[in-house]
Design a protein around this motif. Structure first.
Motif, short mmCIF file in Angstrom:
data_model
loop_
_atom_site.label_atom_id
_atom_site.label_comp_id
_atom_site.label_asym_id
_atom_site.label_seq_id
_atom_site.Cartn_x
_atom_site.Cartn_y
_atom_site.Cartn_z
N GLU A 19 0.83 -1.21 0.00
CA GLU A 19 0.00 0.00 0.00
C GLU A 19 0.87 1.26 0.00
O GLU A 19 0.55 2.24 -0.67
N ALA A 20 1.96 1.22 0.77
CA ALA A 20 2.84 2.39 0.84
C ALA A 20 3.46 2.72 -0.51
O ALA A 20 3.77 3.88 -0.79
N ARG A 21 3.65 1.70 -1.33
CA ARG A 21 4.23 1.93 -2.66
C ARG A 21 3.21 2.49 -3.65
O ARG A 21 3.59 3.07 -4.68
N LEU A 22 1.94 2.33 -3.35
CA LEU A 22 0.91 2.66 -4.35
C LEU A 22 0.84 4.15 -4.64
O LEU A 22 0.84 4.57 -5.82
N ALA A 23 0.81 4.99 -3.61
CA ALA A 23 0.70 6.44 -3.84
C ALA A 23 1.93 7.00 -4.54
O ALA A 23 1.87 8.07 -5.15
N GLU A 24 3.06 6.26 -4.46
CA GLU A 24 4.29 6.75 -5.08
C GLU A 24 4.20 6.78 -6.61
O GLU A 24 4.99 7.47 -7.26
N PHE A 25 3.27 6.05 -7.18
CA PHE A 25 3.07 6.10 -8.62
C PHE A 25 2.67 7.50 -9.07
O PHE A 25 2.89 7.89 -10.22
N PHE A 26 2.07 8.27 -8.17
CA PHE A 26 1.52 9.57 -8.55
C PHE A 26 1.99 10.68 -7.60
O PHE A 26 1.20 11.49 -7.12
N ASN A 27 3.29 10.69 -7.34
CA ASN A 27 3.84 11.76 -6.50
C ASN A 27 4.29 12.95 -7.34
O ASN A 27 4.91 13.88 -6.85
N ALA A 28 3.98 12.91 -8.64
CA ALA A 28 4.28 14.02 -9.55
C ALA A 28 3.23 14.02 -10.66
O ALA A 28 2.61 12.99 -10.94
N ARG A 29 3.06 15.19 -11.28
CA ARG A 29 2.14 15.29 -12.42
C ARG A 29 2.87 16.03 -13.53
O ARG A 29 2.69 17.23 -13.74
N VAL A 30 3.70 15.29 -14.23
CA VAL A 30 4.56 15.87 -15.28
C VAL A 30 3.82 15.83 -16.62
O VAL A 30 3.36 14.76 -17.04
N PRO A 31 3.70 16.95 -17.31
CA PRO A 31 3.04 16.96 -18.63
C PRO A 31 3.74 15.99 -19.59
O PRO A 31 4.97 15.86 -19.59
N SER A 32 2.94 15.33 -20.39
CA SER A 32 3.48 14.30 -21.28
C SER A 32 4.52 14.86 -22.25
O SER A 32 5.46 14.15 -22.63
N GLN A 33 4.39 16.12 -22.66
CA GLN A 33 5.36 16.66 -23.62
C GLN A 33 6.76 16.73 -23.01
O GLN A 33 7.76 16.60 -23.71
N LEU A 34 6.83 16.90 -21.68
CA LEU A 34 8.13 16.92 -21.02
C LEU A 34 8.71 15.51 -20.92
O LEU A 34 9.93 15.32 -21.06
N THR A 35 7.87 14.54 -20.67
CA THR A 35 8.32 13.15 -20.64
C THR A 35 8.83 12.73 -22.01
O THR A 35 9.86 12.06 -22.14
N LEU A 36 8.10 13.11 -23.04
CA LEU A 36 8.52 12.79 -24.41
C LEU A 36 9.82 13.49 -24.78
O LEU A 36 10.68 12.90 -25.44
N LYS A 37 9.98 14.72 -24.34
CA LYS A 37 11.21 15.46 -24.63
C LYS A 37 12.40 14.78 -24.00
O LYS A 37 13.46 14.62 -24.65
N TYR A 38 12.26 14.34 -22.75
CA TYR A 38 13.36 13.65 -22.10
C TYR A 38 13.67 12.33 -22.82
O TYR A 38 14.85 11.99 -23.02
N ALA A 39 12.65 11.60 -23.20
CA ALA A 39 12.87 10.34 -23.92
C ALA A 39 13.64 10.59 -25.22
O ALA A 39 14.54 9.82 -25.59
N GLU A 40 13.30 11.68 -25.87
CA GLU A 40 13.97 12.02 -27.14
C GLU A 40 15.45 12.34 -26.93
O GLU A 40 16.31 11.78 -27.60
N VAL A 41 15.76 13.22 -25.97
CA VAL A 41 17.15 13.62 -25.79
C VAL A 41 17.97 12.49 -25.18
O VAL A 41 19.15 12.31 -25.51
#
Length: 654
Positions: A155-177
């Protein structure tokens, strides 16, 4: 006053509604605050927030447990298939499939899961989890975790999936670089048979092509006590320094068109000296691009506002100050100079800076590597023969025949474009991927040694997915723990080949080897950490400024911990590691892994290897210090290693 877009008065009112409905409800305000941190105007009004929280709050432990099990099952499906797609898209970048094309980079840089967090917030699954499962800080997990059940840890690990709300374009940018940086490193080879000395002589075998830094480092290690070994090592050392300083001729990289004297940095074509342009700080531009892409995510991480915090407090779950103290304790220990003196006696000369990679305490240094190459090339002409032999290898290591066959059935072996790596599955039914270099002549000893390292990763990845009681606890506390098992497997490479170590000083030599490896990689890690601190202090830096900063930081670490031992100041060699470029802040996992490796080796001594590995790694992803206590009975420390080194120094002579 507001938390996110929600007034504190609204949070208080919703809490009172829920408390009236469920008098025994727990952590209401804490969980409502978790939801409010990420609730935006696009998610609805404050009334929408109130209705959602009131209708979806789970009051009983039984309800939360049932929901957790359903969520975990769905997460395994979702993340498992995303992982499978990502593996497929990156195959042209990771496997030996011919030249990398621009379309390979485009597909390889596509992060198929980049929208998943955004989607889960938009469809309110993330809010449902934050409403019903508490996010715990590292300090809280440390204080409370000893009394938690396995279900509570899940249970303690569950909330850790959503400890941030990063816009998808930033995630994609990091994947690209990051993909571009990874491709840059994967294709960064030096044609060693085109290196020449002042006499125009070539010292290395024909067609020897080495990836930096791994291949260069391993070739340097292999040339102790060999004909022309010191001259070869000096050439490799010069190559490394040119890469760090970026005054390496650009057309030398991944090309055999020219001959190059790395000591003088002169280039020749058909015997005549020619002038070539240097690499234009490409190495540091990739590092800078990774930094900028990760820093852009900082505002969307309320619990961990910098990548450094995310790496240590969240991902590694060991505070940075604790990591730095561990490293300083070993690097500053009196044992360093004592072991250095022993090495000087063993090699018959004063230490050179590249002797940070001395590995003469390893068993295999008494074995002819050319003979090993022939044996292994005949045994494993392709990666498929190695894959077929996995049950036999695991049985030799101490797993039962049944368990060895079971584990091997969940591992796929592929020929790697780079030095090698492992990629685990994230859902049951999939296989872990083991990648190592296999030339047209077959797998050589270096490839086999790396394959044994990656096999350790794949065994961990298999056990901690298939044999863990809760999916939310699959894996290990951090990457250092998988590195530890990889080191343990790698050290048994000759044992698997039937070459027994009858040396009574075996354990003493192992202690010295792990100690000297830690001495090297801890300094490298401090450079990595120092560079990231500098980047955060200078976010507008250019690639050129970053290069100078990296070199300065490397020299500072060298002067503090290495110059007193090696007798040479201002050496930047600690900055050569490729991980700095394409695996941001990954390097500290290695020395932590070495320490874990040593403590596990002490634990399994005299016991059945397979049984102990399965017991230890069944702990799954709890916090590191609790994992260590469960595994070996004590927390992570340099003390056991230093004590063993002192004992070894009383026995081992030149």
């Amino acid at each position: 006053m507001k938390i996110g877009n929600i007034n504190e008065a609204t949070i208080k009112a919703v809490a009172q509604k829920i408390e009236a409905k469920y008098p025994n409800a727990r952590d209401i305000t804490t969980n409502l605050t978790q939801v409010a941190r990420f609730w935006t105007a696009a998610d609805g009004t404050e009334e929408d927030f109130s209705v959602f929280c009131t209708e979806n709050y789970l009051a009983s432990d039984a309800e939360r447990t049932q929901a957790m099990e359903r969520i975990a099952k769905n997460f395994e499906t979702i993340y498992g298939y995303f992982n499978r797609v990502t593996i497929g898209l990156k195959e042209p970048l990771h496997l030996d499939m011919g030249p990398i094309t621009s379309i390979d980079n485009l597909f390889g840089g596509y992060d198929v899961s980049s929208h998943i967090s955004e989607d889960f917030f938009n469809n309110r699954i993330a809010f449902y989890i934050l409403l019903n499962y508490k996010f715990y800080t590292l300090a809280q997990k440390t204080a409370l975790g000893d009394n938690w059940s396995r279900s509570q840890w899940a249970e303690a690990r569950l909330a850790e999936f959503f400890n941030a709300r990063v816009p998808s374009q930033l995630t994609l940018k990091y994947a690209e670089v990051n993909t571009k940086a990874d491709s840059y490193i994967s294709e960064y080879n030096i044609f060693m048979d085109h290196l020449v000395n002042d006499k125009g002589e070539t010292l290395f075998p024909k067609d020897l092509k080495l990836i930096t830094h791994w291949g260069l480092r391993d070739e340097l290690k292999a040339n102790y006590n060999k004909d022309l070994g010191l001259e070869k090592q000096e050439q490799i050392f010069a190559v490394m320094n040119h890469i760090i300083k970026q005054d390496i001729p650009a057309d030398i990289i991944n090309s055999g068109k020219y001959n190059w004297n790395p000591v003088s940095n002169k280039v020749y074509e058909t015997g005549k000296e020619v002038s070539l342009s240097n690499e234009p700080n490409t190495r540091y531009q990739h590092l800078l691009d990774n930094f900028k892409a990760l820093k852009a995510m900082d505002p969307y991480n309320p619990f961990f506002s910098t990548y450094i915090q995310r790496k240590f407090d969240s991902e590694m779950e060991i505070p940075l100050t604790d990591v730095e103290k561990l490293f300083d304790d070993l690097l500053s220990s009196p044992e360093v100079k004592k072991v250095a003196t022993l090495i000087e006696k063993r090699i018959g000369r004063e230490l050179r800076p590249f002797d940070i990679w001395y590995d003469g305490f390893k068993e295999r240094n008494s074995v002819n590597t050319e003979e090993l190459d022939q044996i292994i090339q005949q045994k494993y002409p392709t990666s498929k023969e190695f894959e077929a032999d996995l049950p036999n290898i695991l049985t030799k290591l101490g797993f039962t025949k049944e368990k060895a066959t079971y584990i091997a059935s969940k591992i796929q072996v592929d020929p790697s474009r780079g030095a090698g790596h492992a990629w685990g599955a994230t859902m049951k039914g999939d296989k872990a991927r083991l990648r190592t270099r296999v030339s047209a002549k077959g797998m050589d000893y270096k490839g086999f040694n790396i394959a044994m390292h990656e096999l350790g990763h794949c065994v961990e990845q298999t056990l901690t997915l298939y044999d863990i009681d809760y999916y939310l606890l699959n894996g290990v506390p951090n990457t250092a723990f998988t590195e530890a098992l990889a080191f343990i497997f790698q050290k048994r490479d000759l044992e698997v080949l039937g070459i027994k170590n009858t040396n009574k000083l075996k354990n003493d030599m192992m202690a010295l080897d792990i100690f000297w490896s830690n001495y090297e990689i801890m300094g490298v890690s401090l450079v990595d950490i120092g560079v990231w601190k500098w980047l955060y202090a200078h976010p507008e830096a250019t690639a050129s400024e970053l290069k100078e900063a990296v070199i300065t930081i490397a020299k500072e670490v060298w002067n503090k911990y290495y110059a007193p031992v090696f007798g040479e100041k201002d050496q930047p060699i600690l900055a050569i590691y490729s991980h700095m470029i394409d695996y941001p802040l990954y390097l500290p996992a290695y020395p932590i892994g070495h320490l874990i490796d040593f403590q596990i080796e002490k634990q399994i001594e005299g016991k059945n290897f397979g049984d102990e590995v399965m017991r230890i790694y069944s702990n799954g992803r709890i916090i590191p210090q609790k994992w260590m206590k469960e595994a070996v009975g004590e927390e992570l420390s340099v003390k056991p290693l230093l004590e063993s080194v002192d004992n070894a120094l009383n026995k081992v002579s030149e």
